[in-house]
Design an enzyme around this catalytic site. Structure first.
Site, short mmCIF file in Angstrom:
data_model
loop_
_atom_site.label_atom_id
_atom_site.label_comp_id
_atom_site.label_asym_id
_atom_site.label_seq_id
_atom_site.Cartn_x
_atom_site.Cartn_y
_atom_site.Cartn_z
N LYS A 73 0.86 -1.18 0.00
CA LYS A 73 0.00 0.00 0.00
C LYS A 73 0.90 1.23 0.00
CE LYS A 73 -3.33 0.09 3.05
NZ LYS A 73 -4.14 0.33 4.25
N CYS A 91 -0.45 15.17 -5.72
CA CYS A 91 -1.05 14.42 -6.81
C CYS A 91 -2.17 13.51 -6.31
CB CYS A 91 0.04 13.58 -7.50
SG CYS A 91 -0.59 12.55 -8.84
N CYS A 93 -3.92 11.82 -9.10
CA CYS A 93 -4.19 11.00 -10.29
C CYS A 93 -3.17 9.87 -10.46
CB CYS A 93 -4.20 11.86 -11.55
SG CYS A 93 -2.57 12.42 -12.09
N CYS A 102 2.30 17.15 -7.10
CA CYS A 102 1.65 17.26 -8.41
C CYS A 102 2.58 17.95 -9.40
CB CYS A 102 0.36 18.06 -8.27
SG CYS A 102 -0.49 18.33 -9.84
N HIS A 106 -2.15 15.32 -14.38
CA HIS A 106 -3.59 15.05 -14.44
C HIS A 106 -4.24 15.69 -15.67
CE1 HIS A 106 -3.13 18.80 -12.10
NE2 HIS A 106 -4.24 19.16 -12.72
#
Length: 126
Positions: A73, A91, A93, A102, A106
Site C-alpha cells: 500500500k 497528486c 491521479c 503534483c 492530471h
C-alpha cells in the site's frame, strides 16, 4: 485446411444468408422460437466480439500505474509544519513524475480518459 475453408466459405455464408432477420424493428415480434434459436449463435458471436472489443479498448482500471509498486500500500505522510512554502499541491491521479507532489500530469490523464482528476492543494494560513 480444405474442410476449414469450406466451413467458412460455404457453410457460414449459407448460415448468415438464411438468418431470419426481419425487415423492420417491429418484425422482431413476429419471429418464432425456432427463428430465435437459429439466430442464437450469430447473436452470441456478435456479443462476444463486442465484449472483446470493449475489453481491448477500455481505459485501464488501475489507478496507480507506476508509483512504488513494490509496496503493498502506498502511504505518504507529510507534516504540515515542514512545509516550506505557503501552498503545496499533491497528486491525486497517480501519474505525477514527482509523486506525491503534483506536476500537472492530471491534465493529460483527464484529456485521454475524460476523467476530472485534480491535485490536493494545501495552503498555510497567513
Amino acid at each position: 485446411m480444405e474442410a476449414l475453408s469450406s466451413l467458412i466459405k460455404v457453410s457460414l455464408a449459407n448460415y448468415i444468408q438464411n438468418l431470419p432477420i426481419p425487415d423492420s424493428f417491429f418484425g422482431i415480434l413476429s419471429l418464432s422460437i425456432k427463428d430465435w434459436l437459429y439466430m442464437t449463435p450469430f447473436i452470441g458471436g456478435i456479443g462476444y466480439v463486442g465484449f472483446l472489443t470493449y475489453r481491448l479498448l477500455r481505459p485501464s482500471q488501475i489507478c496507480n500505474p507506476s508509483v512504488n509498486k513494490a509496496s503493498k500500500k502506498v502511504v505518504d505522510i507529510i507534516d504540515i509544519e515542514d512545509m516550506t512554502s505557503d501552498k503545496v499541491s499533491y497528486c491525486r491521479c497517480w501519474r505525477s513524475k514527482k509523486f506525491p507532489l503534483c506536476d500537472g500530469s492530471h491534465n493529460k490523464h483527464n484529456e485521454d480518459t475524460g476523467d476530472n482528476a485534480g491535485p490536493l492543494v494545501i495552503k498555510k494560513n497567513s
